[in-house]
Design an enzyme around this catalytic site. Sequence first.
Site, PDB file in Angstrom:
ATOM      1  N   ASN A   1       0.826  -1.143  -0.034  1.00 52.68           N
ATOM      2  CA  ASN A   1       0.243   0.066  -0.160  1.00 52.68           C
ATOM      3  C   ASN A   1       0.867   1.140   0.168  1.00 52.68           C
ATOM      4  O   ASN A   1       1.461   1.488   0.983  1.00 52.68           O
ATOM      5  CB  ASN A   1      -1.010   0.156   1.153  1.00 52.68           C
TER       6      ASN A   1
ATOM      7  N   LYS B   1       0.301   4.129  -0.348  1.00 55.55           N
ATOM      8  CA  LYS B   1      -0.585   5.518   0.323  1.00 55.55           C
ATOM      9  C   LYS B   1      -0.252   6.680  -0.369  1.00 55.55           C
ATOM     10  O   LYS B   1      -0.131   6.272  -1.680  1.00 55.55           O
ATOM     11  CB  LYS B   1      -0.006   5.551   1.828  1.00 55.55           C
TER      12      LYS B   1
ATOM     13  N   HIS C   1      -9.406   1.046   5.064  1.00 57.98           N
ATOM     14  CA  HIS C   1      -8.211   1.247   5.758  1.00 57.98           C
ATOM     15  C   HIS C   1      -8.345   2.355   6.723  1.00 57.98           C
ATOM     16  O   HIS C   1      -9.249   3.356   6.773  1.00 57.98           O
ATOM     17  CB  HIS C   1      -7.063   1.825   4.709  1.00 57.98           C
TER      18      HIS C   1
ATOM     19  N   GLU D   1      -6.627   4.458   8.004  1.00 59.48           N
ATOM     20  CA  GLU D   1      -6.640   6.321   7.518  1.00 59.48           C
ATOM     21  C   GLU D   1      -8.009   6.691   6.953  1.00 59.48           C
ATOM     22  O   GLU D   1      -8.203   7.722   7.126  1.00 59.48           O
ATOM     23  CB  GLU D   1      -5.382   6.144   6.780  1.00 59.48           C
TER      24      GLU D   1
ATOM     25  N   GLU E   1      -5.108  -4.891  10.646  1.00 62.51           N
ATOM     26  CA  GLU E   1      -4.209  -3.954  10.762  1.00 62.51           C
ATOM     27  C   GLU E   1      -4.363  -3.015  11.873  1.00 62.51           C
ATOM     28  O   GLU E   1      -5.253  -2.090  12.091  1.00 62.51           O
ATOM     29  CB  GLU E   1      -4.313  -2.749   9.444  1.00 62.51           C
TER      30      GLU E   1
ATOM     31  N   GLY F   1       2.738   2.306  10.842  1.00 59.73           N
ATOM     32  CA  GLY F   1       3.564   3.086  10.544  1.00 59.73           C
ATOM     33  C   GLY F   1       4.498   3.805  11.819  1.00 59.73           C
ATOM     34  O   GLY F   1       5.012   4.934  11.942  1.00 59.73           O
TER      35      GLY F   1
ATOM     36  N   SER G   1       3.597  -2.067  10.274  1.00 60.51           N
ATOM     37  CA  SER G   1       5.132  -2.352  10.476  1.00 60.51           C
ATOM     38  C   SER G   1       5.784  -3.530  10.201  1.00 60.51           C
ATOM     39  O   SER G   1       6.649  -3.866  10.673  1.00 60.51           O
ATOM     40  CB  SER G   1       5.705  -1.583  11.898  1.00 60.51           C
TER      41      SER G   1
HETATM   42  P1  13P Z   1       3.095   0.350   7.599  1.00 62.12           P
HETATM   43  O1  13P Z   1       3.551  -0.904   6.941  1.00 62.12           O
HETATM   44  O2  13P Z   1       4.037   1.672   7.178  1.00 62.12           O
HETATM   45  O3  13P Z   1       3.029   0.127   9.091  1.00 62.12           O
HETATM   46  O4  13P Z   1       1.742   0.474   7.186  1.00 62.12           O
HETATM   47  C1  13P Z   1       0.573  -0.487   7.177  1.00 62.12           C
HETATM   48  C2  13P Z   1      -0.377  -0.193   6.373  1.00 62.12           C
HETATM   49  O5  13P Z   1      -1.240   0.842   6.726  1.00 62.12           O
HETATM   50  C3  13P Z   1      -0.666  -0.812   5.173  1.00 62.12           C
HETATM   51  O6  13P Z   1      -1.901  -0.673   4.668  1.00 62.12           O
END
Ligand code: 13P
Length: 248
Positions: free
Chosen positions: A9, A11, A94, A96, A166, A172, A211
Site C-alpha cells: 500500500n 499510500k 483502511h 486512515e 491492521e 507506521g 510495520s
Molecule cells: P506500515 O507498514 O507503514 O506500518 O503501514 C501499514 C499499512 O497501513 C498498510 O496498509
Amino acid sequence: MRNKLVAGNWKMHGSLVANLALLTRIKEAATGFKSACAVCVPFPYLAQAQAALAGSKVAWGAQNVSEHAQGAYTGEVSAVMLAEFACRYVLVGHSERRALYGESDTVVAAKFAAALQAGLTPILCVGETVAEREAGITGAVVARQLDAVVVNSGVAALKHAVLAYEPVWAIGTGKTATAQQAQDVHALLRGRVAGGDARVAQALQILYGGSVKPGNAQELFAMPDIDGGLIGGAALVAEDFLAICHAA
Ligand code: 13P
C-alpha cells in the site's frame, strides 16, 4: 492450503520516475516469487502500474473506491473506473480512511459491495486503536467491522475478497504486533467467518499489516492464520518489499 499474498500500500507516495524504477524491480523479481504479489497505488498512477505490470505476476490495485456507481460525486472514483485499468484489488476501510475521512462501517460496507459488483477483489481492512486494545475490546471492534460487511453482502461474498488485520497502533509506528497477537486476532476473524460458512472461512486470505519489515515478516507469515501482509512503508523500498515477498 491457502496461498500467501503480499500487497503493498503505497499510500500517498510516489512520482512517475520513482514508480517506474520500483515497479520494474518488482516485476523482474516477481518471476521468482512463490506467493502472490500486488501493489495498491494512488489513482493517478494506475495507468502507469498497468503499463509496467501487465503480463507479469504482479497485480495492481487502488487504495479507495466510491460506494456510488456514478454521478455528481466530485473527486470520487468508481469501481467500474478502477476495473477499466484492470485493477485486481482495492483497499476498503483502511484505518486512515476511517479515521481521517470519517468512513463509517456502513460506508465501508457499501464500498466493499461496489468493488465486488465491478469484479474487483476488495481487501477489507479492520483493526483496533491502542485505546481499544487497552480497553480489551479488540475482538469486539474487529468483529463489528467485519460484521457490517457480512450483513450487507453476505458471508459468501468473502469468497471474492481478502481480509486485512491492521492494528492502528502498529501502522507506521515501527511497533509490530507480535506474531502471536496477530495470530490471535486472525484466528478470531476466521472463526467468526466460519460461524457463517466454514468453507469460506477456510479459504479466506487474511493479511497482517502494521510495520511489517524484512526482519519480522517470516515470523508473522509462519503463523497458521496469517496469509501474507499488507505493507506500507516497506513497500516503497524495493529491497525491503522484495525481501518481504520472498519471506511469504
Ligand atoms: P506500515 O507498514 O507503514 O506500518 O503501514 C501499514 C499499512 O497501513 C498498510 O496498509
